[in-house]
Scaffold this active site. Sequence first.
Site, PDB file in Angstrom:
ATOM      1  N   ASN A  24       0.814  -1.222   0.000  1.00 44.73           N
ATOM      2  CA  ASN A  24       0.000   0.000   0.000  1.00 44.73           C
ATOM      3  C   ASN A  24       0.845   1.268   0.000  1.00 44.73           C
ATOM      4  O   ASN A  24       0.345   2.349  -0.293  1.00 44.73           O
ATOM      5  CB  ASN A  24      -0.959   0.009   1.201  1.00 44.73           C
ATOM      6  CG  ASN A  24      -0.247  -0.230   2.517  1.00 44.73           C
ATOM      7  OD1 ASN A  24       0.229  -1.337   2.752  1.00 44.73           O
ATOM      8  ND2 ASN A  24      -0.158   0.782   3.359  1.00 44.73           N
ATOM      9  N   VAL A  28       0.301 -10.413   7.038  1.00 49.54           N
ATOM     10  CA  VAL A  28       1.234 -11.547   7.042  1.00 49.54           C
ATOM     11  C   VAL A  28       1.461 -12.152   8.430  1.00 49.54           C
ATOM     12  O   VAL A  28       2.110 -13.192   8.547  1.00 49.54           O
ATOM     13  CB  VAL A  28       2.600 -11.200   6.387  1.00 49.54           C
ATOM     14  CG1 VAL A  28       2.414 -10.762   4.951  1.00 49.54           C
ATOM     15  CG2 VAL A  28       3.362 -10.152   7.190  1.00 49.54           C
ATOM     16  N   ASN A  62       7.625  -8.266   1.003  1.00 52.98           N
ATOM     17  CA  ASN A  62       8.125  -6.919   1.296  1.00 52.98           C
ATOM     18  C   ASN A  62       7.663  -6.397   2.663  1.00 52.98           C
ATOM     19  O   ASN A  62       8.340  -5.587   3.271  1.00 52.98           O
ATOM     20  CB  ASN A  62       7.647  -5.985   0.172  1.00 52.98           C
ATOM     21  CG  ASN A  62       7.752  -4.526   0.567  1.00 52.98           C
ATOM     22  OD1 ASN A  62       8.817  -3.922   0.513  1.00 52.98           O
ATOM     23  ND2 ASN A  62       6.637  -3.938   1.016  1.00 52.98           N
ATOM     24  N   TYR A 122      15.511  -5.716  14.689  1.00 56.56           N
ATOM     25  CA  TYR A 122      15.328  -5.622  13.231  1.00 56.56           C
ATOM     26  C   TYR A 122      16.455  -6.363  12.499  1.00 56.56           C
ATOM     27  O   TYR A 122      16.209  -7.141  11.566  1.00 56.56           O
ATOM     28  CB  TYR A 122      15.290  -4.141  12.835  1.00 56.56           C
ATOM     29  CG  TYR A 122      15.097  -3.889  11.362  1.00 56.56           C
ATOM     30  CD1 TYR A 122      13.835  -3.958  10.788  1.00 56.56           C
ATOM     31  CD2 TYR A 122      16.176  -3.566  10.543  1.00 56.56           C
ATOM     32  CE1 TYR A 122      13.653  -3.717   9.437  1.00 56.56           C
ATOM     33  CE2 TYR A 122      16.010  -3.318   9.192  1.00 56.56           C
ATOM     34  CZ  TYR A 122      14.746  -3.392   8.639  1.00 56.56           C
ATOM     35  OH  TYR A 122      14.569  -3.160   7.299  1.00 56.56           O
ATOM     36  N   LYS A 154      16.094  -9.679   9.991  1.00 54.46           N
ATOM     37  CA  LYS A 154      16.540  -9.747   8.592  1.00 54.46           C
ATOM     38  C   LYS A 154      17.638 -10.792   8.411  1.00 54.46           C
ATOM     39  O   LYS A 154      17.749 -11.411   7.354  1.00 54.46           O
ATOM     40  CB  LYS A 154      17.015  -8.358   8.134  1.00 54.46           C
ATOM     41  CG  LYS A 154      15.895  -7.312   8.087  1.00 54.46           C
ATOM     42  CD  LYS A 154      14.775  -7.674   7.112  1.00 54.46           C
ATOM     43  CE  LYS A 154      13.819  -6.527   6.871  1.00 54.46           C
ATOM     44  NZ  LYS A 154      12.710  -6.855   5.977  1.00 54.46           N
ATOM     45  N   VAL A 183      16.246   3.861   2.282  1.00 57.67           N
ATOM     46  CA  VAL A 183      15.215   4.405   1.395  1.00 57.67           C
ATOM     47  C   VAL A 183      14.306   5.412   2.108  1.00 57.67           C
ATOM     48  O   VAL A 183      13.913   5.189   3.260  1.00 57.67           O
ATOM     49  CB  VAL A 183      14.362   3.250   0.803  1.00 57.67           C
ATOM     50  CG1 VAL A 183      13.407   3.778  -0.259  1.00 57.67           C
ATOM     51  CG2 VAL A 183      15.255   2.167   0.217  1.00 57.67           C
ATOM     52  N   LYS A 184      13.958   6.448   1.406  1.00 57.62           N
ATOM     53  CA  LYS A 184      13.062   7.494   1.947  1.00 57.62           C
ATOM     54  C   LYS A 184      11.632   6.976   1.982  1.00 57.62           C
ATOM     55  O   LYS A 184      10.890   7.126   1.013  1.00 57.62           O
ATOM     56  CB  LYS A 184      13.114   8.737   1.051  1.00 57.62           C
ATOM     57  CG  LYS A 184      14.457   9.424   0.972  1.00 57.62           C
ATOM     58  CD  LYS A 184      14.332  10.610   0.016  1.00 57.62           C
ATOM     59  CE  LYS A 184      15.577  10.857  -0.769  1.00 57.62           C
ATOM     60  NZ  LYS A 184      16.612  11.594  -0.195  1.00 57.62           N
TER      61      LYS A 184
END
Length: 313
Positions: free
Chosen positions: A45, A94, A120, A232, A236, A269-270
Amino acid sequence: MGNKERAKERREKRHQEISFLRTIPYSDHQRWWSSDTIAVVTGANRGIGFEIAHQFALHGLTVILTSRETKVGEEAANVLQQGGLNVVFHQLDVVDPSSIELFADWVNQTFGGIDILVNNAGVNFNAGSDNSVEFAEKVIGTNYFGTKNMIKTMTPLMRPSASGARIVNVSSRLGRLNGRRNRIGNLSLRQQLEDDDSLSEELIEQTVTTFLEQVKDGSWTSSGWPQVFTDYSLSKLAVNTYTRLMSRVLSDRPEGQKIYINCYCPGWVKTAMTGWAGHTSPEEGADTAVWLALLPDQFVSGKFFAERREINY
Ligand code: NDP
């Protein structure tokens, strides 16, 4: 020139190279996909997921844009549909097994299967030099278990094809086993996770479970977990090692029913996750996912990428 400036220069040069590469169209011979090719993107989204969905649709695939919130997901899909793109929306959380189950049933009934899955969806609750583990369970639950549950449920729905079905996991360099500044301090555990012979689902599970237990009893700070964004980074790291493991498991499938699985780091990433800090646009951050999922004839599996290049786990 200092290290930071050199890194910035290298990064900008690579971004320019990729911008150029993106202008080169795939030839008919390379294009193994069509409008019947189904790509599923989780957490699409907004942010990188939205851009991955957008770029797949621009390449002419049918995209299932999913979101845990129906309203925002429908709005996001609508933006792409307004541009004439072939995008459908379905709810998918998810971390909710019944949502995953409903989604899988719907996919099966509507399309009979899928060809591409991009995991993602992800969360992170730290910024700057913070390192709170208040939401560790949610972070590991979404980033690792969410990804794993999607793979387990969707793999049987991946359609046979000569080009192979594709899974791409959106991960992070923070999850590297051997990062210079951020890694597991316990050498024996690191070696077990590194070694294909000792790597197993149980080992990954045991690693994240041990961490979560230590978060509860407060002993996690002195147990050699990654130093930066610990929960985090570990989530990952689990995604990365699971990608390696699954690539081996899936490699047994016969020709014509292959599933290739890889992971990648989109850069800094922004997006909402970084408070729109970072030096990469969501469009650039999405690029390697789309490139990997559409790789024409180079069958790669179990690898870790960034900026269209393989990097070390
Ligand atoms: P955003 O926060 O913008 O997007 C995250 C997306 O994941 C949102 O759509 C969010 O939905 C969704 N999501 C979270 N939890 C769930 C869930 N349980 N079920 C379904 N969807 C969920 O961040 P980014 O776009 O930056 O992140 C995308 C991926 O990229 C993540 O996996 C992230 O870890 C990874 N990444 C990002 C980096 C960056 O610098 N931004 C760097 C390295 C990796 P909702 O809107 O409902 O919250």
